[in-house]
Each structure stands twice: as C-alpha cells, then as structure tokens.
Design an enzyme around this catalytic site. Structure first.
Site, PDB file in Angstrom:
ATOM      1  N   ARG A 212       0.750  -1.146   0.066  1.00  0.00           N
ATOM      2  CA  ARG A 212      -0.086  -0.078   0.037  1.00  0.00           C
ATOM      3  C   ARG A 212       0.979   1.283   0.021  1.00  0.00           C
ATOM      4  O   ARG A 212       0.600   2.159  -0.957  1.00  0.00           O
ATOM      5  CB  ARG A 212      -1.026  -0.268   1.228  1.00  0.00           C
ATOM      6  CG  ARG A 212      -1.944   1.251   1.242  1.00  0.00           C
ATOM      7  CD  ARG A 212      -2.767   1.157   2.646  1.00  0.00           C
ATOM      8  NE  ARG A 212      -2.139   1.160   3.680  1.00  0.00           N
ATOM      9  CZ  ARG A 212      -1.352   2.303   4.249  1.00  0.00           C
ATOM     10  NH1 ARG A 212      -1.554   3.548   3.601  1.00  0.00           N
ATOM     11  NH2 ARG A 212      -0.772   2.223   5.388  1.00  0.00           N
ATOM     12  N   ASP A 280       8.022 -11.304  -0.888  1.00  0.00           N
ATOM     13  CA  ASP A 280       8.783 -12.435  -1.846  1.00  0.00           C
ATOM     14  C   ASP A 280       7.804 -13.410  -1.814  1.00  0.00           C
ATOM     15  O   ASP A 280       7.746 -14.088  -2.677  1.00  0.00           O
ATOM     16  CB  ASP A 280      10.129 -12.971  -1.268  1.00  0.00           C
ATOM     17  CG  ASP A 280      11.085 -11.755  -1.025  1.00  0.00           C
ATOM     18  OD1 ASP A 280      11.118 -10.623  -1.836  1.00  0.00           O
ATOM     19  OD2 ASP A 280      11.817 -11.737  -0.271  1.00  0.00           O
TER      20      ASP A 280
END
Length: 497
Positions: A212, A280
């Site tokens: 975000r 990841d």
C-alpha cells in the site's frame, strides 16, 4: 467493486497439486541474509552501547533469492538470473542456490561487483541492529549482455517470470524494460515486485505487486481505502500498460485491480512476528497459482493466505505447500465442509498440513449408501475422537462388488456430497478398492474409528495404524439402523415401519 470469496478446496488442491509442474524464472537482486542471535547482559565499557554475546549464526537467500527459495519450498522449479560479485558473499549465495536445487547457470559472477548482504543481530528474538554491506551499481555493458543472454536461454524453459527489484542495480538503467519486452515477445507473463516511485520502467509488465505504501508513492498520494487503492491501481494501468495490479494492504489483506473492476481479499488474523520477506512469498505464491491455471483473484487469495503464514515466522521466511493448504482451509471456515470431496493426493496434502499444525487426524470408512441416524451417530462419535475426520467412501464399483446387484442406490457423487455437508466430516475421499487399506496407509491417520460391531482384529488397517503408534477406537452403533434394512422395507412396501 467487490469483496472476493476464497477459492473452493477443489480449486485450491488443483492449483497446489499443479505447482510441481511449474517453472518460474526469477530475475533480480540476490542478497545474502545473515542472522546473528545472542543475549545482551551488559553495557560496553568502551561506549554506552549494549554488548551482544553471540549464540549462533545462520545465513539465507534474501531479495530475489528468497523468491527462489519460496518457489522451491512450494514444490516448483525456479531458475534464478542475476549478477553477483566474485566475493565471499557471492560464493555463499551460489552455494545456497545450489543447495536449493535451483540451477546456477543464470547467475553472472564478476570480480568488479559487490554482492549485497544484510546482517541482522537479535537478542531474545528482538532485532537490535541491522548491518548492510552493498554498493548500488547498474550493470556494465558486458554484465548486461551476459545477463540478458542467460535470461533468454532460461525463458524458453519457463512458464512465468518474476522481476524482483530490490534497487541494488541488476534491473537499473532500462534492464527491467528490456527483459519485459523479451517476455512479451515470447508470450510469457511477467510479474514485477517494484522498487522506487517511477513504475514506467516496468511498462508492459503483466502486473506489479506493490504494498500500500509503495502504491501511494507511485501515484504521489496516500492511499488507504479500497476505493483509493482501486483508483491508484487504474492510474498505473493507464500510465504503464499493466494488465492488472496486485496491492498488498497489511491488515486489510490484498486487492486485485484491473481496468474494469477491483476485488478485495480480507486478511487472515495472525500474530505477526516478522514481515521480512513477506512480499517475496506473495509474489512467489501468486506467480505459481497463476501459472498453474488459477485466475488472478483466486491466485491473490492463495498469496494472501501465504503471507499470513510467513509473517507468523521469524526471519526471512518461506512456506511449504502443506502450510499453504492449511492456511487456505482455515480461511474458508464452514464452506470447507461443502466442498471437502478430495482425491487421494489432495487428501494426503491436506492431512499433512493438519498434522503440521498439531491436529489429531481421524479416519473412518464405509459405503453410506442411504444415510440414516446410525451413520450420523457413528460420524459424530468418530469426530469426537479427533480434531479432523477423514471419511473413506467406497466407490460405486466397490459397493457393487461388496453388496451385489442393485447397489448402491445413490451414486458416489451424491453420497460424497451428502457426507461432505455434515459438520462432523472434514474431508471425503472416494476409494476404488474393496477395502480402504491403501488409503489408510497413504494418510496415516492418528485414530482409526469403526463401529462396535467389529473387533479390533477385524478392522482393516488396525495393524498398520497401531504399528506407528496410532489408536483404533470402536464406537457404539444405533441399534436396528442399517441401509440393507431400509432397502428391504422399501421393497416390501413397508416404509412406515
């Protein structure tokens, strides 16, 4: 705008089961992560700083390397493509890649380059210092030509591409854009974990996966609400030609935004220990699900559940397919009972996940042709013995061999659907054999449950379950209740009795 529903267990198991057939090319910055643990018992006499007494040290792949590690941990194949230095950290990175089983043919090592490394020092599981050793430098002409050549060679063997940009130099100066153009020419989807504010460097990528905060920085304003995330995502799609944007939103979950609509996936409540490497895990699991044929919204739900697992771990974490399966099933709540009909491979994966969570798995079996009160009582009693109950259901052919012509009355699909709807049943697996022995041996339940009309010596699988320390439980049956008796009354026209 819509609130996305989690995928059904069937689509989940299909996606996870397909992971081993997927190959992902991962290009980006390989980083060596070093973790030093110890205790602090005094202040240094040389300066007003604590003294850390080291108690152990571990190393792991970070950056794009952690994406590779997550892909391998989830059962798929990964091909890393990157540039490192001919230094100690670079040699350690190469060793860790080899230990994962990922080929090192895509890694360019040059003497003039410095391999990035991050050392994290912790006392009593609290990080007290991070020490970074790195030099941010774009690839020179020779390194760039070599990396792009190795990328092209690896692309032919890959199903999907991830560009993992940690801003250390590998994807700088137009390299990212050149690689995306190559992927487009080959017809390969390419996902980007972005860095920085200018996403035009990733123009033409299939999708980007900012958090975000990164999304807000890319559009030059703060974004928080679902509507704000959707608007920012569409702004990037218009400016950069992405097919869609996947935004991670911390405690708000994830959002998948394309030009037409936005889907929001709620997060799973989880105690957070460490967010290192969570991005990841998100892009690795999302790419695998997408390459396995899952649509982008369900792929995001899978990635969201994956993130919920790794933030509950310490350090640069990764997860297994079994942990992912367990997380997704937890997110589905009661809906899991309606869709809990699995094949043997799916059941094995599910049971393994339950066991990793410390849950006791029970097993019972039968034909369950016409469901009656005796069946319901048996299953309720069986579920009371365990945390999760798997029901082995005889196939139509198996019932016919055991019960004779005219049986079953209800086919295996109908029988499985009815049983899966019961609150006491967590999974239904149809087996073709006359006995469930092969299924029991595959699942290795902790508790084997049968009716008290059997003796333990007569229970199929009892010897095998007891041999590895499991229990066999015989539960009382409701007197006078049987499918055969019900069928007999129906045929005699005596339904009221």
């Amino acid at each position: 705008m819509s609130q996305a529903h989690p995928p059904s267990p069937q689509s989940l198991h299909r996606a996870v089961a397909a992971f081993p057939g997927v190959t992902v090319l991962v290009c980006g910055d390989l980083i060596l992560d070093r973790f030093v643990n110890g205790v602090i018992e005094r202040i240094s006499p040389e300066a007003p700083i604590p003294v850390l007494h080291g108690r152990g040290e571990t190393v792991a792949l970070g950056g794009a390397g952690n994406v590779v590690a997550n892909i391998v941990s989830l059962g798929a194949a990964a091909i890393p493509v990157s540039a490192v230095g001919e230094d100690a950290a670079g040699r350690t990175v190469a060793r860790l890649v080899a230990e994962l089983g990922a080929g090192g043919e895509g890694i360019v090592a040059t003497p003039g380059r410095m391999t990035s490394s991050k050392s994290r020092f912790s006392a009593l599981n609290q990080q007290v210092l991070r020490f970074d050793e790195e030099e941010v430098r774009a690839l020179d002409a020779a390194e760039r030509a070599e990396l792009i050549g190795r990328f092209r060679a690896a692309l032919e063997r890959s199903d999907i591409v991830i560009l993992s940009d940690y801003g250390k130099g590998v994807l700088l100066d137009g390299v990212a854009g050149e690689l995306i153009s190559i992927c487009r020419a080959f017809g390969k989807p390419v996902l980007v974990d972005p860095k920085g504010r200018d996403y035009r460097r990733y123009k033409g990528a299939t999708a980007v996966t900012p958090n975000r905060k990164e999304l807000g920085e890319a559009v030059g304003r703060t974004v928080f609400t679902g509507d704000e995330v959707a608007a920012a995502g569409r702004e990037l799609i218009d400016a950069c030609g992405f097919d869609f944007v996947v935004a991670t939103r911390s405690e708000k979950g994830m959002s998948v935004v394309d030009a037409a609509q936005a889907h929001h996936i709620a997060t799973q409540a989880r105690e957070v220990f460490d967010v290192s490497g969570a991005g990841d895990t998100v892009i690795a699991s999302f790419a695998l699900a997408l390459a396995a044929g899952t649509d982008r919204v369900d792929a995001a739900a899978i990635a969201n559940a994956a993130a919920g697992v790794v933030v509950g771990k310490r350090g640069t974490a990764r997860l297994t397919a079994e942990e992912l399966t367990g997380a997704l099933l937890r997110s589905q709540g009661a809906s899991a009972h309606r869709d809990a009909i699995l094949d043997r491979a799916g059941a094995e994966r599910l049971v393994a996940g339950w066991k990793r969570e410390g849950l006791a798995v029970g097993f019972t079996n039968g034909c369950f042709d016409i469901l009656h009160a005796g069946h319901v009582s048996l299953l309720h009693a069986a579920r009371a013995q365990c945390d999760r109950l798997v029901l082995g259901l005889n196939s139509d052919a198996s019932v016919r061999r055991l019960k004779g012509r005219g049986r079953p009355v209800n086919d295996q699909h109908d029988r499985a659907c009815v049983l899966a709807a019961l609150a006491s049943v967590d999974a239904v697996v149809v087996f073709e054999e006359d006995t469930p022995l092969a299924l029991i041996e595959a699942l290795k339940p902790d508790i084997l449950v049968k009716g008290a009309d059997y003796t333990i010596e007569q229970v199929v699988g009892a010897v095998e379950v007891q041999a590895y320390g499991g229990r066999v439980v015989l539960v009382d049956l409701v007197a006078g209740k049987s499918t055969t008796g019900t069928i007999g009354r129906l045929r005699a026209g005596d339904e009221g009795k």
